[in-house]
Design a protein around this motif. Structure first.
Motif, PDB file in Angstrom:
ATOM      1  N   SER A 279      45.638  52.313  28.787  1.00 20.89           N
ATOM      2  CA  SER A 279      44.679  53.221  29.404  1.00 20.89           C
ATOM      3  C   SER A 279      43.269  52.679  29.239  1.00 20.89           C
ATOM      4  O   SER A 279      42.894  52.210  28.167  1.00 20.89           O
ATOM      5  CB  SER A 279      44.778  54.612  28.767  1.00 20.89           C
ATOM      6  N   SER A 280      42.492  52.729  30.329  1.00 21.67           N
ATOM      7  CA  SER A 280      41.095  52.306  30.278  1.00 21.67           C
ATOM      8  C   SER A 280      40.246  53.359  30.967  1.00 21.67           C
ATOM      9  O   SER A 280      40.758  54.308  31.574  1.00 21.67           O
ATOM     10  CB  SER A 280      40.924  50.949  30.972  1.00 21.67           C
ATOM     11  N   ASP A 281      38.923  53.199  30.883  1.00 22.09           N
ATOM     12  CA  ASP A 281      38.027  54.154  31.531  1.00 22.09           C
ATOM     13  C   ASP A 281      38.207  54.156  33.040  1.00 22.09           C
ATOM     14  O   ASP A 281      37.904  55.145  33.701  1.00 22.09           O
ATOM     15  CB  ASP A 281      36.566  53.813  31.192  1.00 22.09           C
ATOM     16  N   ARG A 282      38.675  53.046  33.598  1.00 21.31           N
ATOM     17  CA  ARG A 282      38.838  52.931  35.044  1.00 21.31           C
ATOM     18  C   ARG A 282      40.219  53.398  35.508  1.00 21.31           C
ATOM     19  O   ARG A 282      40.451  53.524  36.697  1.00 21.31           O
ATOM     20  CB  ARG A 282      38.610  51.491  35.495  1.00 21.31           C
ATOM     21  N   GLY A 283      41.129  53.657  34.587  1.00 19.92           N
ATOM     22  CA  GLY A 283      42.474  54.067  34.955  1.00 19.92           C
ATOM     23  C   GLY A 283      43.523  53.286  34.180  1.00 19.92           C
ATOM     24  O   GLY A 283      43.207  52.510  33.273  1.00 19.92           O
ATOM     25  N   LEU A 284      44.771  53.504  34.551  1.00 19.77           N
ATOM     26  CA  LEU A 284      45.882  52.846  33.864  1.00 19.77           C
ATOM     27  C   LEU A 284      46.075  51.432  34.397  1.00 19.77           C
ATOM     28  O   LEU A 284      46.175  51.230  35.601  1.00 19.77           O
ATOM     29  CB  LEU A 284      47.168  53.650  34.065  1.00 19.77           C
ATOM     30  N   VAL A 285      46.118  50.467  33.492  1.00 26.28           N
ATOM     31  CA  VAL A 285      46.376  49.078  33.871  1.00 26.28           C
ATOM     32  C   VAL A 285      47.577  48.574  33.078  1.00 26.28           C
ATOM     33  O   VAL A 285      47.903  49.108  32.016  1.00 26.28           O
ATOM     34  CB  VAL A 285      45.149  48.182  33.607  1.00 26.28           C
ATOM     35  N   VAL A 286      48.246  47.557  33.613  1.00 25.33           N
ATOM     36  CA  VAL A 286      49.477  47.064  32.986  1.00 25.33           C
ATOM     37  C   VAL A 286      49.400  45.550  32.797  1.00 25.33           C
ATOM     38  O   VAL A 286      49.908  44.789  33.630  1.00 25.33           O
ATOM     39  CB  VAL A 286      50.724  47.438  33.825  1.00 25.33           C
ATOM     40  N   PRO A 287      48.764  45.081  31.728  1.00 20.36           N
ATOM     41  CA  PRO A 287      48.794  43.649  31.423  1.00 20.36           C
ATOM     42  C   PRO A 287      50.196  43.231  30.998  1.00 20.36           C
ATOM     43  O   PRO A 287      50.995  44.065  30.528  1.00 20.36           O
ATOM     44  CB  PRO A 287      47.790  43.505  30.273  1.00 20.36           C
ATOM     45  N   ILE A 304      48.778  42.419  22.407  1.00 16.56           N
ATOM     46  CA  ILE A 304      48.524  43.795  22.855  1.00 16.56           C
ATOM     47  C   ILE A 304      47.149  44.261  22.388  1.00 16.56           C
ATOM     48  O   ILE A 304      46.416  44.932  23.128  1.00 16.56           O
ATOM     49  CB  ILE A 304      49.631  44.735  22.344  1.00 16.56           C
ATOM     50  N   LYS A 305      46.776  43.904  21.168  1.00 16.98           N
ATOM     51  CA  LYS A 305      45.446  44.258  20.657  1.00 16.98           C
ATOM     52  C   LYS A 305      44.361  43.629  21.525  1.00 16.98           C
ATOM     53  O   LYS A 305      43.358  44.268  21.854  1.00 16.98           O
ATOM     54  CB  LYS A 305      45.310  43.795  19.207  1.00 16.98           C
ATOM     55  N   GLU A 306      44.568  42.380  21.909  1.00 16.15           N
ATOM     56  CA  GLU A 306      43.605  41.687  22.763  1.00 16.15           C
ATOM     57  C   GLU A 306      43.523  42.346  24.139  1.00 16.15           C
ATOM     58  O   GLU A 306      42.431  42.516  24.693  1.00 16.15           O
ATOM     59  CB  GLU A 306      44.001  40.217  22.902  1.00 16.15           C
ATOM     60  N   PHE A 307      44.670  42.726  24.682  1.00 16.97           N
ATOM     61  CA  PHE A 307      44.686  43.418  25.968  1.00 16.97           C
ATOM     62  C   PHE A 307      43.901  44.724  25.883  1.00 16.97           C
ATOM     63  O   PHE A 307      43.156  45.086  26.804  1.00 16.97           O
ATOM     64  CB  PHE A 307      46.123  43.710  26.408  1.00 16.97           C
ATOM     65  N   GLY A 308      44.098  45.484  24.798  1.00 18.64           N
ATOM     66  CA  GLY A 308      43.394  46.751  24.633  1.00 18.64           C
ATOM     67  C   GLY A 308      41.891  46.569  24.598  1.00 18.64           C
ATOM     68  O   GLY A 308      41.138  47.338  25.221  1.00 18.64           O
ATOM     69  N   LYS A 310      40.188  44.023  25.881  1.00 15.48           N
ATOM     70  CA  LYS A 310      39.746  43.610  27.215  1.00 15.48           C
ATOM     71  C   LYS A 310      39.684  44.805  28.172  1.00 15.48           C
ATOM     72  O   LYS A 310      38.757  44.910  28.990  1.00 15.48           O
ATOM     73  CB  LYS A 310      40.696  42.557  27.784  1.00 15.48           C
ATOM     74  N   ALA A 311      40.667  45.704  28.076  1.00 16.97           N
ATOM     75  CA  ALA A 311      40.697  46.863  28.964  1.00 16.97           C
ATOM     76  C   ALA A 311      39.496  47.769  28.712  1.00 16.97           C
ATOM     77  O   ALA A 311      38.862  48.267  29.656  1.00 16.97           O
ATOM     78  CB  ALA A 311      42.001  47.641  28.768  1.00 16.97           C
ATOM     79  N   ARG A 312      39.154  47.998  27.455  1.00 19.44           N
ATOM     80  CA  ARG A 312      38.008  48.845  27.132  1.00 19.44           C
ATOM     81  C   ARG A 312      36.695  48.226  27.604  1.00 19.44           C
ATOM     82  O   ARG A 312      35.775  48.936  27.991  1.00 19.44           O
ATOM     83  CB  ARG A 312      37.955  49.112  25.628  1.00 19.44           C
ATOM     84  N   GLU A 313      36.615  46.908  27.572  1.00 22.28           N
ATOM     85  CA  GLU A 313      35.390  46.218  27.964  1.00 22.28           C
ATOM     86  C   GLU A 313      35.374  45.845  29.444  1.00 22.28           C
ATOM     87  O   GLU A 313      34.395  45.278  29.934  1.00 22.28           O
ATOM     88  CB  GLU A 313      35.224  44.949  27.126  1.00 22.28           C
ATOM     89  N   GLY A 314      36.461  46.161  30.148  1.00 18.80           N
ATOM     90  CA  GLY A 314      36.548  45.799  31.559  1.00 18.80           C
ATOM     91  C   GLY A 314      36.664  44.311  31.789  1.00 18.80           C
ATOM     92  O   GLY A 314      36.235  43.788  32.820  1.00 18.80           O
ATOM     93  N   LYS A 315      37.270  43.589  30.837  1.00 22.85           N
ATOM     94  CA  LYS A 315      37.345  42.130  30.902  1.00 22.85           C
ATOM     95  C   LYS A 315      38.730  41.613  31.261  1.00 22.85           C
ATOM     96  O   LYS A 315      38.944  40.400  31.268  1.00 22.85           O
ATOM     97  CB  LYS A 315      36.933  41.532  29.545  1.00 22.85           C
ATOM     98  N   LEU A 316      39.681  42.494  31.568  1.00 24.19           N
ATOM     99  CA  LEU A 316      41.013  42.024  31.940  1.00 24.19           C
ATOM    100  C   LEU A 316      40.929  41.217  33.237  1.00 24.19           C
ATOM    101  O   LEU A 316      40.289  41.636  34.204  1.00 24.19           O
ATOM    102  CB  LEU A 316      41.968  43.200  32.122  1.00 24.19           C
ATOM    103  N   ALA A 317      41.575  40.072  33.238  1.00 25.82           N
ATOM    104  CA  ALA A 317      41.605  39.237  34.430  1.00 25.82           C
ATOM    105  C   ALA A 317      42.794  39.613  35.308  1.00 25.82           C
ATOM    106  O   ALA A 317      43.764  40.218  34.833  1.00 25.82           O
ATOM    107  CB  ALA A 317      41.695  37.758  34.035  1.00 25.82           C
ATOM    108  N   ILE A 318      42.701  39.255  36.573  1.00 27.51           N
ATOM    109  CA  ILE A 318      43.806  39.536  37.490  1.00 27.51           C
ATOM    110  C   ILE A 318      45.077  38.855  37.005  1.00 27.51           C
ATOM    111  O   ILE A 318      46.174  39.417  37.092  1.00 27.51           O
ATOM    112  CB  ILE A 318      43.442  39.073  38.910  1.00 27.51           C
ATOM    113  N   GLU A 319      44.929  37.648  36.450  1.00 23.91           N
ATOM    114  CA  GLU A 319      46.096  36.907  35.970  1.00 23.91           C
ATOM    115  C   GLU A 319      46.805  37.651  34.842  1.00 23.91           C
ATOM    116  O   GLU A 319      48.017  37.499  34.647  1.00 23.91           O
ATOM    117  CB  GLU A 319      45.680  35.521  35.480  1.00 23.91           C
ATOM    118  N   ASP A 320      46.070  38.466  34.074  1.00 19.53           N
ATOM    119  CA  ASP A 320      46.670  39.215  32.970  1.00 19.53           C
ATOM    120  C   ASP A 320      47.649  40.271  33.463  1.00 19.53           C
ATOM    121  O   ASP A 320      48.529  40.698  32.710  1.00 19.53           O
ATOM    122  CB  ASP A 320      45.583  39.903  32.126  1.00 19.53           C
TER     123      ASP A 320
END
Length: 410
Positions: A279-287, A304-308, A310-320
């Protein structure tokens, strides 16, 4: 020298994006690699940095405009000297003029909230009166030069007793009945989520089967080794890694659950890319955890910690977030006791975890209080029969109740 600033190259799964925020305005000095614009897609927010020192000569796409892959969005003048702030406008010498129906960009909203500034105080220079981050920065500087801070000019932090102004992002008009309403456009990510959820319900024969698992063995194991685990691997030992491992071992036994449907073909995947809903501020994402069958518990937890983060900071990449053959979602972190998760197309199954709840259970003719969790497996009945779905979920239950089987591949 003029340089074309282009949108990033989008992958095949992303058709287009929107200009979210211009961090620099035409004529404003920009340093090499400094962030100049955010582009929002239906999966992530992409950042575009300056290619060199210079200024933005022309903006071809305003905030909110749709952009395509590699489309020119601005013209950049390398080496040109620019002002430290955006070019002054007549408003700088006058009191800010509020704009009815004005909207602020996300960065501007955040800055206004941090400084106690009302939207009506800041004149917008963006498209259709949009208040940008630079508008707020200029307003604060002008307030400081006039001898009073923006915070001092703004109302006190005490909530206004009037009817709710909702969010400073938008002025709220009255409807025909004279009642307050707020209408805002869906973000591209939320619209994409809505489309995929409807598609999952319309295009798949979705059913859900339930079971429950005694979490005491894993909780005891975790309590015994969590400190040593963290010291050794520099990451905490959680429950998700056990669920990922149990799911992978069960997927090996039931390949249909790890498959997908492509037209009239069934695609059996020889790899195990497990998506973990975050869960992120922008919605649910699935790395996605790539090749999770080869990952250790520590690898899974740290990733998973790294994904979390990135999601909070809006840094998840499309490749993730591309691909994935199976998904795990944990509604238990929000207190959900039971739910029916929706498929993540084109995958044919998703596992739902839930809240751990102590309940009286019958064990060998005796009543014991045990930490129990309901498990839910939603699956596409076009490919997976009820028998396989139930057996798959039972396999996960047995592995979790006897974690040694995970290590022994039993």
């Amino acid at each position: 020298m003029a340089i074309e600033i282009k949108a990033p190259t989008f992958p095949e799964s992303v058709a287009e994006g929107n200009i979210a925020t211009w961090h620099k305005q035409p004529g404003e000095a920009v340093s090499r690699d400094e962030l100049i614009v955010d582009i929002e897609t239906d999966k992530v927010v992409l950042e575009v940095a300056a290619p060199a020192d210079g200024v933005i000569a022309e903006v071809k796409k305003g905030e909110g405009d749709i952009v395509l892959s590699d489309e020119v969005i601005a013209i950049f003048e390398e080496g040109a000297a620019g002002a430290t702030t955006a070019q002054p406008s007549p408003v700088s010498d006058e009191a800010p003029q509020p704009t009815e129906g004005a909207v602020a960009s996300p960065a501007a909203r955040k800055l206004m909230e941090e400084n106690g500034i009302e939207l009506s105080q800041v004149p917008g220079t963006g498209k259709n009166g949009l208040v940008t981050k630079e508008d707020v920065v200029n307003f604060i500087k002008q307030s400081d030069l006039s001898g009073s801070s923006a915070v001092a000019e703004a109302p006190t932090p005490t909530p206004a007793p009037a009817a709710p102004v909702q969010s400073p992002a938008i002025s709220v008009p009255m409807n025909q009945e004279g009642r307050l309403e707020k209408r805002v456009p869906m973000t591209r990510l939320r619209a994409s989520i809505a489309k995929r959820l409807l598609s999952a319900q319309h295009d798949a024969a979705m059913l859900t089967t339930f079971n429950e698992v005694n979490m005491k063995p894993i909780m005891d194991l975790r309590a015994k080794y969590k400190d040593q685990f963290e010291q050794t691997h520099a990451t905490k030992l959680g429950f998700m890694s056990f669920f990922v491992k149990a799911a992978v071992e069960s997927l090996k036994k039931f390949p249909e659950v790890n498959a997908s449907i492509d037209g009239n073909d069934i695609v059996y995947h020889g790899y195990y890319d497990v998506g973990v809903a975050v869960s992120s501020d922008r919605g649910l994402v699935v790395p996605v955890l790539r090749d999770s069958d080869g990952m250790t518990l520590a690898d899974i937890e740290s990733t998973i910690k790294e994904f979390g983060s990135k999601a909070r900071e809006g840094k998840l990449a499309i490749e993730d977030m591309q691909g994935g053959t199976f998904t795990i979602t944990n509604g238990g972190v929000f207190g959900s006791l039971m739910s029916t998760p929706i498929l993540n197309p084109p995958q044919t199954a998703i596992l739902g975890m839930h809240k751990i709840q102590e309940r009286p259970m019958a064990v060998n003719g005796q009543v014991e209080i045990l930490p129990m969790m309901y498990l839910a497996l939603s699956y596409d009945h076009r490919l997976i029969d009820g028998k396989e779905a139930v057996q798959f979920l039972v396999s996960i239950k047995e592995l979790l109740e006897e974690p040694a089987k995970i290590l022994l591949n039993l």
